[in-house]
Scaffold this active site. Structure first.
Site, PDB file in Angstrom:
ATOM      1  N   LYS A 124      39.120  69.600  13.166  1.00 17.26           N
ATOM      2  CA  LYS A 124      37.898  68.796  13.313  1.00 17.26           C
ATOM      3  C   LYS A 124      38.273  67.350  13.052  1.00 17.26           C
ATOM      4  O   LYS A 124      39.250  67.076  12.352  1.00 17.26           O
ATOM      5  CB  LYS A 124      36.835  69.241  12.302  1.00 17.26           C
ATOM      6  CG  LYS A 124      35.428  68.937  12.748  1.00 17.26           C
ATOM      7  CD  LYS A 124      34.939  69.991  13.706  1.00 17.26           C
ATOM      8  CE  LYS A 124      33.609  69.658  14.322  1.00 17.26           C
ATOM      9  NZ  LYS A 124      33.036  70.844  14.991  1.00 17.26           N
ATOM     10  N   ASP A 164      31.255  66.798  19.489  1.00 16.88           N
ATOM     11  CA  ASP A 164      30.437  67.402  18.435  1.00 16.88           C
ATOM     12  C   ASP A 164      29.249  66.440  18.292  1.00 16.88           C
ATOM     13  O   ASP A 164      28.971  65.672  19.230  1.00 16.88           O
ATOM     14  CB  ASP A 164      31.249  67.543  17.130  1.00 16.88           C
ATOM     15  CG  ASP A 164      30.572  68.470  16.123  1.00 16.88           C
ATOM     16  OD1 ASP A 164      30.680  69.690  16.281  1.00 16.88           O
ATOM     17  OD2 ASP A 164      29.907  67.985  15.186  1.00 16.88           O
ATOM     18  N   GLY A 236      16.514  69.489  16.754  1.00 13.78           N
ATOM     19  CA  GLY A 236      17.414  68.606  17.492  1.00 13.78           C
ATOM     20  C   GLY A 236      16.943  68.419  18.923  1.00 13.78           C
ATOM     21  O   GLY A 236      16.012  69.099  19.392  1.00 13.78           O
ATOM     22  N   PHE A 237      17.585  67.445  19.594  1.00  8.08           N
ATOM     23  CA  PHE A 237      17.319  67.277  21.034  1.00  8.08           C
ATOM     24  C   PHE A 237      18.591  66.818  21.736  1.00  8.08           C
ATOM     25  O   PHE A 237      18.558  66.254  22.823  1.00  8.08           O
ATOM     26  CB  PHE A 237      16.148  66.311  21.284  1.00  8.08           C
ATOM     27  CG  PHE A 237      16.305  64.967  20.640  1.00  8.08           C
ATOM     28  CD1 PHE A 237      17.034  63.957  21.253  1.00  8.08           C
ATOM     29  CD2 PHE A 237      15.730  64.702  19.407  1.00  8.08           C
ATOM     30  CE1 PHE A 237      17.202  62.730  20.642  1.00  8.08           C
ATOM     31  CE2 PHE A 237      15.885  63.468  18.788  1.00  8.08           C
ATOM     32  CZ  PHE A 237      16.622  62.478  19.408  1.00  8.08           C
ATOM     33  N   GLY A 238      19.734  67.051  21.086  1.00 11.68           N
ATOM     34  CA  GLY A 238      21.020  66.660  21.678  1.00 11.68           C
ATOM     35  C   GLY A 238      21.532  67.717  22.633  1.00 11.68           C
ATOM     36  O   GLY A 238      20.777  68.587  23.085  1.00 11.68           O
ATOM     37  N   ASN A 239      22.806  67.621  22.894  1.00 15.42           N
ATOM     38  CA  ASN A 239      23.429  68.487  23.886  1.00 15.42           C
ATOM     39  C   ASN A 239      23.218  69.978  23.599  1.00 15.42           C
ATOM     40  O   ASN A 239      22.903  70.761  24.503  1.00 15.42           O
ATOM     41  CB  ASN A 239      24.925  68.135  23.896  1.00 15.42           C
ATOM     42  CG  ASN A 239      25.716  69.077  24.744  1.00 15.42           C
ATOM     43  OD1 ASN A 239      26.300  70.028  24.249  1.00 15.42           O
ATOM     44  ND2 ASN A 239      25.714  68.848  26.043  1.00 15.42           N
ATOM     45  N   VAL A 240      23.354  70.370  22.348  1.00 12.15           N
ATOM     46  CA  VAL A 240      23.255  71.793  22.008  1.00 12.15           C
ATOM     47  C   VAL A 240      21.812  72.279  22.175  1.00 12.15           C
ATOM     48  O   VAL A 240      21.553  73.323  22.792  1.00 12.15           O
ATOM     49  CB  VAL A 240      23.773  72.029  20.569  1.00 12.15           C
ATOM     50  CG1 VAL A 240      23.526  73.451  20.131  1.00 12.15           C
ATOM     51  CG2 VAL A 240      25.265  71.688  20.484  1.00 12.15           C
ATOM     52  N   ALA A 241      20.858  71.501  21.648  1.00 13.74           N
ATOM     53  CA  ALA A 241      19.451  71.871  21.761  1.00 13.74           C
ATOM     54  C   ALA A 241      19.035  71.921  23.240  1.00 13.74           C
ATOM     55  O   ALA A 241      18.277  72.803  23.664  1.00 13.74           O
ATOM     56  CB  ALA A 241      18.587  70.863  21.003  1.00 13.74           C
ATOM     57  N   TRP A 242      19.563  70.980  24.016  1.00 13.47           N
ATOM     58  CA  TRP A 242      19.251  70.936  25.453  1.00 13.47           C
ATOM     59  C   TRP A 242      19.713  72.218  26.158  1.00 13.47           C
ATOM     60  O   TRP A 242      18.950  72.844  26.914  1.00 13.47           O
ATOM     61  CB  TRP A 242      19.911  69.686  26.053  1.00 13.47           C
ATOM     62  CG  TRP A 242      20.031  69.665  27.531  1.00 13.47           C
ATOM     63  CD1 TRP A 242      19.027  69.391  28.424  1.00 13.47           C
ATOM     64  CD2 TRP A 242      21.217  69.909  28.312  1.00 13.47           C
ATOM     65  NE1 TRP A 242      19.520  69.457  29.708  1.00 13.47           N
ATOM     66  CE2 TRP A 242      20.859  69.776  29.667  1.00 13.47           C
ATOM     67  CE3 TRP A 242      22.532  70.223  27.987  1.00 13.47           C
ATOM     68  CZ2 TRP A 242      21.778  69.955  30.705  1.00 13.47           C
ATOM     69  CZ3 TRP A 242      23.458  70.399  29.012  1.00 13.47           C
ATOM     70  CH2 TRP A 242      23.074  70.263  30.347  1.00 13.47           C
TER      71      TRP A 242
HETATM   72  N1  GLU Z   1      32.124  70.867  18.299  1.00 14.63           N
HETATM   73  C1  GLU Z   1      32.015  72.172  18.894  1.00 14.63           C
HETATM   74  C2  GLU Z   1      32.076  73.232  17.810  1.00 14.63           C
HETATM   75  O1  GLU Z   1      31.607  72.999  16.715  1.00 14.63           O
HETATM   76  C3  GLU Z   1      32.971  72.379  20.049  1.00 14.63           C
HETATM   77  C4  GLU Z   1      34.417  72.212  19.726  1.00 14.63           C
HETATM   78  C5  GLU Z   1      35.339  72.261  20.936  1.00 14.63           C
HETATM   79  O2  GLU Z   1      34.873  72.463  22.038  1.00 14.63           O
HETATM   80  O3  GLU Z   1      36.536  72.114  20.713  1.00 14.63           O
HETATM   81  O4  GLU Z   1      32.527  74.326  17.996  1.00 14.63           O
END
Ligand code: GLU
Length: 447
Positions: A124, A164, A236-242
Site C-alpha cells: 500500500k 485507492d 460514499g460517492f466515489g468510485n467504489v460506491a458508484w
Molecule cells: N485499493 C484497492 C484495494 O484496496 C485496489 C488495489 C489494487 O487494485 O491494486 O484493494
C-alpha cells in the site's frame, strides 16, 4: 500462539499506530485456533514475521500550487509481503494518511490478495496530499512530483500500485505518464487502473463495486435470501460506491442512501441512472460534498447534514467509504431500522464493536478483505492482459471477476463454517488468506 504477547510487542514497537494494531488484532484473534494446530508455523515464527512489513519507503513530495506557492507533502510505499507474488496494492491520497493507516491497509491487502486466487503479494502507499479543492493542474503536478520518488521502488514484476481513496483513473494517468518519462520503460503493467486505450482493463473502474455485489449475492443465496427489491444504504460517492450502486440497481435492489463527509442523501424512490452518472461528476469536482446530489436532483435526493447513511432504514448496509466509518451505535441504529445484512466494502469499514454487534445479533456480516477483493482481482486480470499484450472483452473480464468472487465466497464458507452450521465470514476470510500466505512463507524458508 501468544496473541496478547505478540500484540504487546507490536504495540511497543509501533506506539500509537491504532489502525494497524486493530487490523492485526482482528486477524490474529480469528486465526489463533488454526495456528495452534500447526506447530511448524510457530517454529518458523510465521505470525511475528507476517505482521511486519518487508520494507517501507518514505519520501518528501514537493510541488507548486496554482498560486505559485511551494507545497510539501509526505509520500510512502509500504511493501508488506511478497510470499505469493510481487507487491500489489493501491495508493491513497488523503489528508489523514500516516504510516499506521498504510500499514493496516498493506496488512489487509496481503490477505485480500491471497483470497483472489491470483499470485499477488501485499502493498500500500500514498500521501497526506488532500485532493479536496485542488484543480486538475494541481493534481497533475502533485502526481508527477510523487512519481519522481516512487518510480525507483516499483516495477511490473516487483511492485504494482493502483488506485485507492483519492486516486482514480485521472491520477493513475498522471502517475503513469511520469513513470514512463523517468524510467524509460513502456511496460504498462507497472500500474493498474489505467485508461482503457493505454493498457487498462475494461471493467476495472467498476470492479470493486461489482465484485462486492456478486459476493453479496452469494452470501444472500447461501442464507436463502434474494437481493431483488431490497433497500440498500451505502456510504460514499466515489468510485467504489458508484460501482456498487450501479450493480445493486442492475440486480434489482433499491439504493435508498448515499453519503459523504458532509451528511447523507436519502433517495426514497431509489437511485436512478442519472444520479449514478452524476456520482462521477461529484468525484471529479474534488468538492467532496454529497449535498451536490440533492442540489442537482431536488425533491428526489434529500440531504441531511451531519448524518450518516446508517440512519436511513434499509435491508442491506454497504459501507463503501473509509475505515472505521460504521460504529457499534451505527450498527444498533441500523438494526433498529430493519437492517439484517452488512457487507463491508471499504477496508476495515466497521469498528470492532460494530462487527461484534452484528455477529452477536444475527445480522449477516462479511469483511472488506473478502467483499472488496474484486477490485484488486481485476487489477490482477489487468496485469495478465498487459503481460500477454492482449485485451479482453467486458464479458471475459466480468465472467472472470464473477468466478473469483464465487471462489472467495467458497473459501469463506470452507474455513468459516462453525460447528453449529452458521458461517463466520470474518474467520473464514482471515483463515483462508492466512493459510495461503503462511504456507508460502514456510516453503520459502527463513528470509
Ligand atoms: N485499493 C484497492 C484495494 O484496496 C485496489 C488495489 C489494487 O487494485 O491494486 O484493494
Amino acid at each position: 500462539m501468544k496473541t496478547a504477547e505478540i500484540m504487546a510487542n507490536l504495540a511497543a514497537k509501533h506506539p500509537g499506530e491504532n489502525e494497524y494494531l486493530q487490523a492485526v488484532q482482528e486477524v490474529l484473534e480469528s486465526i489463533e485456533e488454526v495456528y495452534n494446530q500447526h506447530p511448524e508455523f510457530e517454529k518458523a515464527k510465521i505470525v511475528e514475521r507476517m505482521v511486519e512489513p518487508d520494507r517501507i519507503f518514505t519520501f518528501r513530495v514537493t510541488w507548486v500550487d496554482d498560486k505559485g506557492e511551494v507545497q510539501t507533502n509526505l509520500g510512502y510505499r509500504i511493501q508488506f509481503n511478497s510470499a505469493i507474488g510481487p507487491y500489489k496494492g493501491g495508493l491513497r491520497f488523503h489528508k489523514a494518511v500516516v504510516p499506521s493507516m498504510l500499514k493496516f491497509l498493506g496488512f489487509e491487502q496481503t490477505f485480500k490478495n491471497a483470497l483472489t486466487t491470483l499470485p499477488m503479494g501485499g502493498a500500500k502507499g500514498g500521501s497526506d496530499f488532500d485532493p479536496v479543492g485542488k484543480s486538475n493542474d494541481e493534481i497533475m503536478r502533485f502526481c508527477q512530483a510523487f512519481m519522481q520518488e516512487l518510480w525507483q521502488c516499483i516495477g511490473p514484476d516487483q511492485d504494482i500500485p493502483a488506485g485507492d481513496v483519492g486516486v482514480g483513473g485521472r491520477e493513475i494517468g498522471f502517475l503513469y505518464g511520469m513513470y514512463k518519462k523517468l524510467a524509460r520503460e513502456y511496460n504498462t503493467g507497472v500500474l493498474t487502473g489505467k485508461g482503457a486505450t493505454w493498457g487498462g482493463s475494461i471493467l476495472r473502474p467498476e470492479a470493486t463495486g461489482f465484485g462486492a455485489l456478486y459476493f453479496t449475492q452469494h452470501l444472500l443465496q447461501t442464507a436463502g435470501k434474494d437481493i431483488v427489491g431490497k433497500k440498500v444504504a451505502l456510504s460514499g460517492f466515489g468510485n467504489v460506491a458508484w460501482g456498487a450502486a450501479t450493480k445493486a440497481k442492475e440486480l434489482g435492489a433499491k439504493v435508498v442512501a448515499i453519503s459523504g463527509p458532509d451528511g447523507v442523501c436519502e433517495i426514497p424512490d431509489g437511485i436512478t441512472d442519472e444520479m449514478i452518472d452524476y456520482m462521477l461528476d461529484m468525484r471529479a469536482s474534488n468538492r467532496n460534498k454529497v449535498e451536490d446530489m440533492a442540489t442537482k436532483f431536488p425533491g428526489k435526493a434529500i440531504f441531511t447534514p451531519g448524518k450518516k447513511a446508517w440512519s436511513i432504514p434499509c435491508d442491506i448496509a454497504l459501507p463503501c467509504a473509509f475505515q472505521n466509518e460504521l460504529s457499534e451505535d451505527d450498527a444498533k441504529e441500523l438494526q433498529a431500522n430493519g437492517c439484517w445484512c452488512c457487507c463491508e466494502v471499504s477496508n476495515m469499514g466497521c469498528q470492532p464493536g460494530a462487527i461484534h454487534y452484528f455477529q452477536n445479533n444475527g445480522i449477516l456480516f462479511a469483511p472488506g478483505k473478502a467483499v472488496n477483493a474484486g477490485g484488486v482481482a481485476t487489477s490482477g486480470l489487468e496485469m495478465t492482459q498487459n503481460a500477454s499484450h492482449i485485451s479482453w472483452s467486458a464479458k471475459e473480464v466480468d465472467d472472470k471477476l464473477h468466478f473469483i468472487m464465487q471462489s472467495i465466497h467458497e473459501q469463506c464458507v470452507k474455513y468459516g463454517t462453525q460447528p453449529d452450521g452458521h458461517i463466520d465470514y470474518v474467520k473464514g476470510a482471515n483463515i483462508a488468506g492466512f493459510m495461503k500466505v503462511a504456507t508460502a512463507m514456510l516453503e520459502q524458508g527463513i528470509i
